[in-house]
Design a protein around this motif. Sequence first.
Motif, short mmCIF file in Angstrom:
data_model
loop_
_atom_site.label_atom_id
_atom_site.label_comp_id
_atom_site.label_asym_id
_atom_site.label_seq_id
_atom_site.Cartn_x
_atom_site.Cartn_y
_atom_site.Cartn_z
N PRO A 209 0.80 -1.23 0.00
CA PRO A 209 0.00 0.00 0.00
C PRO A 209 0.83 1.28 0.00
CG PRO A 209 -0.03 -1.02 2.16
CD PRO A 209 0.64 -2.00 1.25
N VAL A 210 2.09 1.20 0.40
CA VAL A 210 2.93 2.39 0.47
C VAL A 210 3.50 2.75 -0.90
CG1 VAL A 210 4.97 3.43 1.53
CG2 VAL A 210 3.51 1.90 2.87
N SER A 211 3.98 1.76 -1.63
CA SER A 211 4.70 2.04 -2.87
C SER A 211 3.85 1.86 -4.12
CB SER A 211 5.93 1.12 -2.97
OG SER A 211 5.56 -0.24 -2.88
N ALA A 212 2.61 1.42 -3.98
CA ALA A 212 1.73 1.23 -5.13
C ALA A 212 0.84 2.45 -5.34
CB ALA A 212 0.86 -0.02 -4.94
N ALA A 213 0.15 2.48 -6.47
CA ALA A 213 -0.86 3.52 -6.70
C ALA A 213 -2.02 3.33 -5.72
CB ALA A 213 -1.36 3.44 -8.14
N THR A 214 -2.76 4.40 -5.46
CA THR A 214 -3.76 4.35 -4.40
C THR A 214 -5.21 4.35 -4.88
OG1 THR A 214 -3.57 6.75 -4.17
CG2 THR A 214 -2.23 5.41 -2.71
N SER A 215 -5.53 5.09 -5.94
CA SER A 215 -6.91 5.11 -6.43
C SER A 215 -7.20 3.81 -7.17
CB SER A 215 -7.14 6.30 -7.35
OG SER A 215 -6.38 6.17 -8.55
N ASN A 216 -8.48 3.45 -7.26
CA ASN A 216 -8.83 2.20 -7.94
C ASN A 216 -8.43 2.23 -9.42
OD1 ASN A 216 -9.88 1.08 -5.63
ND2 ASN A 216 -11.99 1.69 -6.07
N LYS A 217 -8.68 3.34 -10.10
CA LYS A 217 -8.26 3.45 -11.50
C LYS A 217 -6.74 3.40 -11.59
CE LYS A 217 -10.44 6.43 -14.02
NZ LYS A 217 -10.86 7.73 -14.64
N GLY A 218 -6.08 4.06 -10.66
CA GLY A 218 -4.61 4.05 -10.66
C GLY A 218 -4.05 2.66 -10.42
N LYS A 219 -4.71 1.89 -9.55
CA LYS A 219 -4.26 0.52 -9.29
C LYS A 219 -4.35 -0.34 -10.54
CE LYS A 219 -5.51 0.41 -4.37
NZ LYS A 219 -6.44 -0.17 -3.36
N LEU A 220 -5.39 -0.14 -11.33
CA LEU A 220 -5.54 -0.91 -12.57
C LEU A 220 -4.40 -0.59 -13.53
CD1 LEU A 220 -9.41 -0.63 -13.13
CD2 LEU A 220 -8.13 -2.69 -12.46
N ILE A 221 -4.08 0.70 -13.66
CA ILE A 221 -2.97 1.10 -14.53
C ILE A 221 -1.64 0.59 -13.99
CG2 ILE A 221 -1.74 3.09 -15.47
CD1 ILE A 221 -4.40 4.63 -15.31
N PHE A 222 -1.46 0.72 -12.69
CA PHE A 222 -0.24 0.29 -12.03
C PHE A 222 -0.01 -1.21 -12.24
CE2 PHE A 222 1.94 -1.30 -8.19
CZ PHE A 222 3.07 -0.50 -8.17
N GLY A 223 -1.03 -2.03 -11.97
CA GLY A 223 -0.90 -3.47 -12.12
C GLY A 223 -0.67 -3.88 -13.57
N ALA A 224 -1.40 -3.24 -14.50
CA ALA A 224 -1.22 -3.55 -15.92
C ALA A 224 0.19 -3.21 -16.37
CB ALA A 224 -2.25 -2.80 -16.75
N GLY A 225 0.72 -2.11 -15.89
CA GLY A 225 2.08 -1.73 -16.24
C GLY A 225 3.09 -2.77 -15.78
N ILE A 226 2.91 -3.29 -14.58
CA ILE A 226 3.81 -4.33 -14.07
C ILE A 226 3.71 -5.58 -14.94
CG2 ILE A 226 4.28 -5.89 -12.14
CD1 ILE A 226 3.36 -3.64 -10.27
N GLY A 227 2.48 -5.99 -15.27
CA GLY A 227 2.30 -7.19 -16.10
C GLY A 227 2.97 -7.06 -17.45
N ILE A 228 2.82 -5.90 -18.09
CA ILE A 228 3.45 -5.68 -19.40
C ILE A 228 4.97 -5.68 -19.28
CG2 ILE A 228 3.76 -3.98 -21.24
CD1 ILE A 228 0.82 -3.13 -20.72
N LEU A 229 5.49 -5.01 -18.25
CA LEU A 229 6.94 -4.96 -18.07
C LEU A 229 7.51 -6.34 -17.76
CD1 LEU A 229 7.34 -1.65 -16.04
CD2 LEU A 229 8.21 -2.10 -18.35
N ILE A 230 6.80 -7.14 -16.98
CA ILE A 230 7.28 -8.50 -16.70
C ILE A 230 7.45 -9.27 -17.99
CG2 ILE A 230 6.60 -10.74 -15.74
CD1 ILE A 230 5.40 -9.26 -13.36
N TYR A 231 6.45 -9.18 -18.87
CA TYR A 231 6.54 -9.92 -20.13
C TYR A 231 7.69 -9.39 -20.99
CZ TYR A 231 5.54 -11.97 -24.62
OH TYR A 231 5.67 -12.66 -25.80
N LEU A 232 7.82 -8.07 -21.10
CA LEU A 232 8.86 -7.49 -21.94
C LEU A 232 10.26 -7.87 -21.46
CD1 LEU A 232 7.40 -3.91 -22.55
CD2 LEU A 232 7.40 -5.84 -24.14
N ILE A 233 10.48 -7.77 -20.15
CA ILE A 233 11.81 -8.07 -19.61
C ILE A 233 12.09 -9.56 -19.69
CG2 ILE A 233 13.29 -7.95 -17.57
CD1 ILE A 233 11.68 -5.47 -16.71
#
Length: 340
Positions: free
Chosen positions: A272-296
């Motif tokens: 909860p400290v280092s992640a995005a806080t709003s619900n819309k922001g959490k969706l963007i934040f999580g999607a970004g991690i998923g995409i980066l995991i695949y790319l790397i």
Amino acid sequence: MMPISSPHTIGQNSVSKVMMTVFAALIPGILCLIYYFSVGYAINLVLLLITTLTVEALVLWLRKRPIMFFLKDGSIIVTAALLAVALPPLAPWWLTVIAGAIAVLFGKHLFGGLGQNPFNPAMVAYAMVLISLPVFMTTRWADIDNPSGLFDSLTIIFGFAADQIDGFTGATPLDYYKLNIERLTSEEVYTSPLFENWGASGWTPVNIAFLLGGILLWYKKIITWHIPLSLLGALALMAVLFSTDADLKVPFTLHLLAGSTMLAAFFIATDPVSAATSNKGKLIFGAGIGILIYLIRTWGNYPDATAFAILLMNFAAPLIDHYTRPRVYGHKTAVKGFKK
């Protein structure tokens, strides 16, 4: 006496209760790692608990903060547990101790302590030792065909009779598949003991255990569904779109059920400290991690990219929050972007 005005509600979850619930949810996954691979994971946990609690107490003393008050919040225990399952189970003891000290000093207190760290402390430590000590971090994984017991793990970790040890296994399922698919077919790759008919040997049940622990956290309302679902969904979508041919790229099932995917989705990215806080922001934040995991994982040098993906999105979390502010009660629209 508190003045009476609007209704005052008192939350039932203290920081220590939340942290202990997270630690309890980690236990099934930790037990699976110990059963399938090595008692070294338990040794890692003990070493990290001793190291992180000691360094935390020392730093609190130097900062003139109440030591027991902060030690009892349980946050350092969760950090130690996350780092224990991220590090190789047969890593030398001194590497584990260094990683624990880095997590406390550079991942947490450098930024002011609990609640002020912009990056996940466990991932900061993991990334730093991986970059600094790559040989130890990539060649100390236990063998699924021959799980190391207590005596063998102690011997390797503390260097007893090290000259009698011929070598260590250096491959995880993701690593092995990525390195060998260029010269072999998927059927040939799957003949390795690292794989079985329904996925990666050992790693699939481990990921399922972390998934069940994550569902418990969601049920207890410790986390919301937004980050895990968007992370797994984005990773799965990338794998479906760009890894349709298993003879060329790591397939969809291994992306989800090998490596640290479920651990990252439910326990690390949801910090909860280092992640995005709003619900819309959490969706963007999580999607970004998923995409980066695949790319790397696909085009980078690191087969399991969760730590780097999460740290990169930790950088982006403040910006995501700035542009995904929820609408304030009484206003027709949310205040977004930079205002002069």
